[in-house]
Design a protein around this motif. Sequence first.
Motif, short mmCIF file in Angstrom:
data_model
loop_
_atom_site.label_atom_id
_atom_site.label_comp_id
_atom_site.label_asym_id
_atom_site.label_seq_id
_atom_site.Cartn_x
_atom_site.Cartn_y
_atom_site.Cartn_z
N ARG A 6 -0.94 -22.94 4.93
CA ARG A 6 -1.49 -22.08 3.88
C ARG A 6 -2.10 -22.94 2.77
N THR A 51 -6.09 -23.31 1.92
CA THR A 51 -6.55 -22.94 0.58
C THR A 51 -7.55 -23.99 0.11
N PRO A 75 -11.36 -23.94 2.85
CA PRO A 75 -11.55 -22.56 3.35
C PRO A 75 -12.35 -22.49 4.65
N GLN A 114 6.51 -5.97 3.94
CA GLN A 114 5.72 -7.19 3.76
C GLN A 114 4.99 -7.57 5.04
N GLN A 152 3.85 -5.52 7.28
CA GLN A 152 2.65 -4.67 7.39
C GLN A 152 1.55 -5.18 6.49
N LYS A 153 1.96 -5.61 5.29
CA LYS A 153 0.97 -6.06 4.31
C LYS A 153 0.19 -7.27 4.81
N PHE A 199 -2.26 -4.53 11.99
CA PHE A 199 -2.09 -3.37 11.11
C PHE A 199 -3.40 -3.11 10.35
N ASP A 200 -3.99 -4.18 9.85
CA ASP A 200 -5.27 -4.05 9.14
C ASP A 200 -6.36 -3.53 10.08
N ASN A 241 -7.99 0.05 9.07
CA ASN A 241 -9.26 -0.04 8.35
C ASN A 241 -10.42 -0.11 9.34
N ALA A 276 -11.83 1.90 1.98
CA ALA A 276 -12.13 0.77 2.87
C ALA A 276 -13.60 0.64 3.17
N SER A 279 -8.20 3.65 4.09
CA SER A 279 -7.27 2.91 4.93
C SER A 279 -6.07 3.79 5.31
N GLY A 280 -5.52 3.54 6.50
CA GLY A 280 -4.33 4.24 6.95
C GLY A 280 -3.04 3.60 6.42
N ASN A 292 2.56 2.61 3.51
CA ASN A 292 3.17 1.29 3.23
C ASN A 292 2.96 0.86 1.79
N MET A 337 6.08 0.00 -0.57
CA MET A 337 6.22 -1.30 -1.26
C MET A 337 6.44 -1.09 -2.76
N ARG A 384 -14.21 -21.65 -6.62
CA ARG A 384 -15.22 -21.12 -5.70
C ARG A 384 -15.30 -19.59 -5.74
#
Lengths: 187, 446
Positions: free
Chosen positions: A22, A26, A29, A165, A167-168, A173-174, A178, B268, B278-279, B283, B287, B361
């Motif tokens: 990570r 960072t 990129p 967390q 799911q986030k 999931f995204d 979406n 979205a 968004s679905g 969540n 949270m 950036r």
Amino acid sequence: MSATATRVVDNGVNVEALLGARQALTDTPEAARFKWRASCRWVRGTHSKSTVQGFFGLGSEQSHRTEFSFEADHPEVFASEDLGATPVEFVLVGLASCLTAGIAAVAQNRQIQLRSVKATVEAGMDLQGILGIDSEVRNGFDAIKVVFDIDADASREDIEALVAQSQKRSAVFDIVTNPTNVSVEVR
Amino acid sequence: MTLAGATDVVVIGAGHAGLAMSRYLSAAAIDHVVLERGEIANSWRRERWDSLRLLTPNWQSRLPGHAYSGPAPDSFMTMSEVIGFIDDYAKVVGAPVRTFTTVTSVSEAEGGYQVTTERRVWRARSVILASGASSMPDVPPLSSALPATTRSLTPREYRNPKQLDDRAVLVVGASASGVQLADEILRSGRRVMLAVGEHIRMPRTYRGRDIQWWLDAAGVLDERYDAVDDIVRARRVPSPQLIGTPERATLDLNSLTSRGVELVGRLAGIVDGKAQFSGSLRNHCAMADLKLRRLLDRIDEWIERSGMSREIAAPERFAPTHTPQTPRLLVDFEADRIGTVLWATGFRPDYRWLKVPVFDRKGRLKHDGGIVDAPGLYALGLNFMRRRKSSFIHGAEDDVRELGDHLVAYLRRAPYSTSPPTRTFPSAGLEARRYVDSAIAKSHFH
């Protein structure tokens, strides 16, 4: 307290490596830009065979240790030969395994020992969509429901926080919650 | 252009933070000027909606050398009261403010900075950026796909529901601004949809006291930027769902949905005249509920430790956020008669005039607790800049003291060269700054 503090939590996740990655990504990129690939070859009827092996990341071509292959087909009630999972089931597998991997990583990072994690996924679908019977019914799922049974050294609240967390930070999931631009071409 | 003026420090912005810094500089006998594009407290005068009140109770409106002294310590200032409060502060401080003086550029110059305004050019050894954290509405790029028949509005332009036609309103974002605007527009009789992403749920009062009282007492607001796990993330956390009303009412998603607001997921995309949501609504709400429970646990523990538990009301827990069984994923702007989209998607500071290479950036100001990545350049009032409270009125005091001390030490060490100019090497400046950083760290933070 001291007993929990001294016990080593091990979910088989190398959190230090993940946190190191990570930080490294960072700072660079460009290296964080990955490409995932799969190829699929028709066999017969609704039966197909897909493989994955190569992908791109960290600025160069990468490869799985071996090629993985997946048989996809439709069940006999669809007049198919049922030689593999239905493509929509692969989506459920993707979602469940992504959330589950996320739970392990987050639990490791939060020093929570997992004993068992089981996800059950169910998704509703009205076939009037794909069969073109009713144009107002979509082809895909109406909704997806995931139920986790988790045994871990943590309170119910901490376990719920793990699942939230996960799911986030979940790619699949995204992807399923979406919209994504998809281009399909013929070569 | 008239001749250049020279001073030690130029403070940009005469809001509460710029004025507090002016007070500090005057006390330290440092020559300075405060440049203000409009009037004192300009953003509060011109860039806020009519019904807005502060999110912090009056007792918390405290600045170095000035505090609320009226009859309603537990109420919340209206915008005219905030303007009066800051106007009074400017008088108390006696700040050398040049109003209606818009800064058009700040660039590096020999011995410090050149600050160009529409009236004249200033040379200063140090510049303080106190122009505000919420200058520019952060509207997502997807807004450009909005159909022409739907109006796009930001909280900066919004004043009251009379500006809107009678069609429905989609409020995007469920921070303090989002829930307050959804509430006000709903009360005006219009249909309201609220697109909900990540948000912070908070009750107005808890165990009989304002939530800000507990956050203050339990030290949450004093948490430092260098003591949190991920400061980049902490600085992005949206403002909590709070509203300041005389009734001290809680404004959460449940109170909005029970009165008819329709919740949808995070916006979205906008394609072919349709909004895609968004679905992930469930969540995001789960949270926020979990984080609220954690915060209340922390407050309860603090109460227990402090021995207050017998004097005050018993712990409370709030009902989980009710989300619709199947929130809508697609909304057609025309068919659903959505007249306005209100972008409560956050704000960012406006530094377009800052011509110094101090941005990352992503275009964010690079700074270490307000000490900007260029010698003699400082920021004030940004989100979680040095402490969680940095962007609040009461957050100015500690930040001004620490950055003021840093600035004084910098001015003493840095070679004086406003006039006549002598070139200083950038590395020497950095070296000096590092030295000062560590000296200040030793004297103040440990």
